[in-house]
Design an enzyme around this catalytic site. Structure first.
Site, PDB file in Angstrom:
ATOM      1  N   ASP A  86       0.914  -0.895  -0.066  1.00  0.00           N
ATOM      2  CA  ASP A  86      -0.099  -0.400   0.337  1.00  0.00           C
ATOM      3  C   ASP A  86       0.956   0.601  -0.150  1.00  0.00           C
ATOM      4  O   ASP A  86       1.754   1.311   1.259  1.00  0.00           O
ATOM      5  CB  ASP A  86      -1.070  -0.321   0.749  1.00  0.00           C
ATOM      6  CG  ASP A  86      -1.973   0.891   1.342  1.00  0.00           C
ATOM      7  OD1 ASP A  86      -2.007   1.616  -0.169  1.00  0.00           O
ATOM      8  OD2 ASP A  86      -2.621   2.053   2.481  1.00  0.00           O
ATOM      9  N   ASP A 106      -3.194   2.253  -5.631  1.00  0.00           N
ATOM     10  CA  ASP A 106      -2.012   1.612  -5.408  1.00  0.00           C
ATOM     11  C   ASP A 106      -1.706   0.960  -3.892  1.00  0.00           C
ATOM     12  O   ASP A 106      -0.691   1.130  -2.697  1.00  0.00           O
ATOM     13  CB  ASP A 106      -1.901   3.516  -4.383  1.00  0.00           C
ATOM     14  CG  ASP A 106      -3.015   3.855  -3.757  1.00  0.00           C
ATOM     15  OD1 ASP A 106      -4.033   3.389  -3.610  1.00  0.00           O
ATOM     16  OD2 ASP A 106      -2.718   4.427  -1.893  1.00  0.00           O
ATOM     17  N   GLU A 107      -2.721   0.440  -4.598  1.00  0.00           N
ATOM     18  CA  GLU A 107      -2.615  -1.021  -3.165  1.00  0.00           C
ATOM     19  C   GLU A 107      -2.298  -2.133  -4.040  1.00  0.00           C
ATOM     20  O   GLU A 107      -3.500  -2.634  -5.335  1.00  0.00           O
ATOM     21  CB  GLU A 107      -3.882  -0.899  -2.739  1.00  0.00           C
ATOM     22  CG  GLU A 107      -4.179  -0.488  -1.257  1.00  0.00           C
ATOM     23  CD  GLU A 107      -5.474  -0.264  -0.046  1.00  0.00           C
ATOM     24  OE1 GLU A 107      -6.070  -1.659   0.192  1.00  0.00           O
ATOM     25  OE2 GLU A 107      -5.714   0.548  -0.418  1.00  0.00           O
TER      26      GLU A 107
HETATM   27 MG   LIG Z   1      -2.816   4.361   0.284  1.00  0.00          MG
END
Ligand SMILES: [Mg+2]
Length: 349
Positions: free
Chosen positions: A9, A103-104
């Site tokens: 993350d 983003d993960e």
């Molecule tokens: Mg994040």
């Protein structure tokens, strides 16, 4: 077989990319979002958070808390292209990747021989590699399943790594506050607290039959999460569970007619998105309404996808029309989802 799952993350991803690409922003409070009177922030960096600025906060409130806040417009092309670069790095180590957002992602490294099979060393290596190659700080969580890996990546954020070893799972969940369990929203956590349940350890005192009696299928899910159990696979394609579109209005919607028009516009947007891909069977449709006082309600029904049905949902919510509406959202939930959804009807963030 004992699985090894890593959850990756990025730390305040959009803001981090703004700071990376514009040196003049570094060391300053930075957010990404709109600056119009009704705009909200998408995200902000940690300096801004020290002033009490948060994701999804109205920009005007953020500026009141932090007058020096620099709000940048989103550059989604950049965020998407860096996301692909991150994906390419993850792909060097496994093809079992499930992206959750730009983003993960989860990766399953159970079969990996990198670092003699140490998922911890591999996670640290990936964090370093992403920083060196892309200039982005990433937090990672390592655990025997997705549920715990996601909690772990948040544990030492920002720029942190946290590992839940299989042998430490029972101790880890014992003190884990129930609101850390993905799928237990604030409201449900309050209900549980009223029953004396604050941690997963408290929840363990409730028998499976009792939980099923109270919550149906979700009772099974609660029983498992309380014990650190999650058998979901890391999906290679990242099968989406739901899709939503929403809009915050510059001026509150005062009448049902105005809201109906906006539901139409949102319906077009949702339909466009759905036709982008081969859509799995739908389980339900959802409507989200945020009123002028910021109270937010979501309603979900297992009705077919149609404009008329969204208008029906709107009319269910309309009796509260002494309050004008500042945000509307439409969504669908796909049929391939876990019962967890019954507790938290809308993705948090
Ligand atoms: Mg994040």
């Amino acid at each position: 077989m004992q699985r090894k799952i890593i959850h990756i993350d990025c730390d305040c991803y959009y803001a981090a990319l703004e700071e990376r690409d514009f040196a003049e922003l570094r060391g300053k409070p930075v957010a990404v979002g709109g600056t119009g009177p009704r705009s909200v922030l998408a995200t902000c960096n940690y300096i801004a958070r020290q002033y009490g600025v948060r994701s999804a906060m109205p920009s005007s409130m953020a500026l009141a808390r932090c007058p020096g806040l620099i709000i940048r417009p989103a550059r989604f092309e950049v965020y998407r292209s860096v996301s692909q670069q991150i994906r390419a790095i993850l792909n060097q180590y496994t093809d079992k990747i499930e992206p959750l957002s730009l983003d993960e992602a989860y990766i399953d490294v159970s079969d990996s021989s990198w670092f003699s099979g140490s998922a911890t060393l591999l996670a640290e290596h990936i964090r370093q590699q992403i920083y060196q190659q892309l200039g982005i700080r990433v937090s990672a969580g390592v655990a025997p399943n997705k549920y715990l890996a996601k909690i772990a990546s948040d544990w030492n954020k920002p720029n942190g790594l946290f590992v839940v070893e299989p042998s430490s799972v029972p101790g880890f969940v014992m003190d884990l506050p129930v609101q850390r369990v993905s799928g237990i929203g604030q409201k449900f956590a309050e209900k549980l607290a009223a029953m004396g349940i604050k941690t997963c350890g408290d929840l363990q005192k409730w028998s499976l039959p009792r939980l099923v009696q109270l919550y149906g299928k979700s009772g099974v899910w609660l029983y498992q999460r309380a014990r650190g159990i999650d058998e979901r696979d890391v999906g290679r394609q990242g099968a989406a569970k739901s899709m939503t579109v929403e809009h915050t209005y510059e001026t509150n919607l005062e009448t049902l007619q105005q809201s109906e028009q906006e539901v139409q516009a949102l319906y077009r947007k949702l339909s466009d998105r759905l036709s982008d891909k081969t859509t799995p069977p739908l389980k339900s449709i959802l409507l989200k309404v945020r009123y002028a006082d910021f109270k937010t309600q979501t309603i979900e029904r297992n009705w077919a996808l149609s404009i008329a049905n969204f208008q029906r949902l709107l009319r269910v919510k309309a009796p509260r029309s002494e309050q004008s509406i500042r945000l509307l959202g439409l969504g669908v939930r796909f049929a391939n989802e876990t019962p967890a959804s019954q507790l938290s009807l809308w993705p948090n963030d």
